[in-house]
Design an enzyme around this catalytic site. Structure first.
Site, PDB file in Angstrom:
ATOM      1  N   ARG A 231      -0.904  -5.738   4.334  1.00 35.57           N
ATOM      2  CA  ARG A 231      -0.105  -5.090   3.289  1.00 35.57           C
ATOM      3  C   ARG A 231       1.044  -4.311   3.927  1.00 35.57           C
ATOM      4  O   ARG A 231       0.890  -3.735   5.003  1.00 35.57           O
ATOM      5  CB  ARG A 231      -0.963  -4.102   2.482  1.00 35.57           C
ATOM      6  CG  ARG A 231      -2.135  -4.738   1.782  1.00 35.57           C
ATOM      7  CD  ARG A 231      -2.998  -3.715   1.094  1.00 35.57           C
ATOM      8  NE  ARG A 231      -3.576  -2.789   2.053  1.00 35.57           N
ATOM      9  CZ  ARG A 231      -4.500  -1.871   1.767  1.00 35.57           C
ATOM     10  NH1 ARG A 231      -4.949  -1.756   0.525  1.00 35.57           N
ATOM     11  NH2 ARG A 231      -4.976  -1.078   2.685  1.00 35.57           N
TER      12      ARG A 231
ATOM     13  N   GLU B   2     -10.725   5.100  -5.634  1.00 35.03           N
ATOM     14  CA  GLU B   2     -11.066   3.679  -5.628  1.00 35.03           C
ATOM     15  C   GLU B   2     -11.651   3.267  -6.975  1.00 35.03           C
ATOM     16  O   GLU B   2     -12.099   4.112  -7.756  1.00 35.03           O
ATOM     17  CB  GLU B   2     -12.115   3.401  -4.531  1.00 35.03           C
ATOM     18  CG  GLU B   2     -11.688   3.778  -3.137  1.00 35.03           C
ATOM     19  CD  GLU B   2     -10.652   2.839  -2.557  1.00 35.03           C
ATOM     20  OE1 GLU B   2     -10.502   1.705  -3.062  1.00 35.03           O
ATOM     21  OE2 GLU B   2      -9.993   3.234  -1.591  1.00 35.03           O
TER      22      GLU B   2
ATOM     23  N   ARG C 220       0.889  -1.174   0.000  1.00 28.93           N
ATOM     24  CA  ARG C 220       0.000   0.000   0.000  1.00 28.93           C
ATOM     25  C   ARG C 220       0.917   1.210   0.000  1.00 28.93           C
ATOM     26  O   ARG C 220       1.769   1.347   0.887  1.00 28.93           O
ATOM     27  CB  ARG C 220      -0.893  -0.044   1.246  1.00 28.93           C
ATOM     28  CG  ARG C 220      -1.730   1.205   1.478  1.00 28.93           C
ATOM     29  CD  ARG C 220      -2.802   1.344   0.400  1.00 28.93           C
ATOM     30  NE  ARG C 220      -3.793   2.324   0.746  1.00 28.93           N
ATOM     31  CZ  ARG C 220      -3.616   3.651   0.640  1.00 28.93           C
ATOM     32  NH1 ARG C 220      -2.472   4.147   0.240  1.00 28.93           N
ATOM     33  NH2 ARG C 220      -4.585   4.476   0.969  1.00 28.93           N
TER      34      ARG C 220
END
Length: 168
Positions: free
Chosen positions: A90, A56, A48
């Site tokens: 992540r 998004e 990330r």
């Protein structure tokens, strides 16, 4: 003396911990701020991008943001300077391609916001560069800033969550 320096650094919001690094090839992209890196041992790592929040999927500019990041990092060897994992496992990090900060480039190109909610996790230098890059992109109406009133991804996620649960 070392204890005093550590306390002073913590009070100033500066971490004494050095970031870990990961080197590998970008083999996948989820969106404009999340990639998959394959290391030399053939292990995949979800990354990330630190300090930014990109539109998004399903949002205006979501696909263009992903494409811009893909053009910059896909199938390239990158160095990831990471400092923590998020709740999804992540790695949170800065991606460098040929020594250039891909996270910063996303903001400078108007493909992501500087994610100020997590700015305290950035170095003071990165915090200033990312904030200035966003301001410059806004003023130049680059990328998502060409829209009259772009909705930040964190606000969009909150609206989707509220619509799903019926709670604010």
């Amino acid at each position: 003396m070392r204890i005093g320096l550590a306390i002073l650094s913590l009070l100033a919001g500066v971490s004494l911990a050095q970031a870990d690094t990961l080197v590998g090839e970008v083999v996948g992209l989820a969106d404009g701020d999340t990639v998959t890196v394959l290391d030399a041992q053939k292990t995949q790592h979800k990354i990330r991008l630190a300090g930014i929040d990109a539109p998004e999927k399903g949002m205006p500019w979501g696909q263009k943001s992903k494409e811009a990041l893909s053009d910059r990092v896909y199938r390239r060897t990158v160095t990831v300077e990471w400092h923590k994992q998020d709740r999804y496992g992540r790695l949170i990090g800065k991606i460098l391609v040929d020594g250039q900060d891909a996270n910063l480039a996303q903001v400078a190109d108007g493909m992501a916001w500087h994610y100020k909610e997590y700015a305290q996790e950035q170095t003071a230098d990165d915090r200033a560069r990312y904030a200035q890059a966003e301001l410059d992109a806004r003023n130049a109406r680059r990328g998502l800033w060409a829209e009259p009133d772009p909705i930040p991804p964190w606000a969009w996620r909150k609206m989707k969550r509220e619509a799903r649960t019926g709670e604010p």
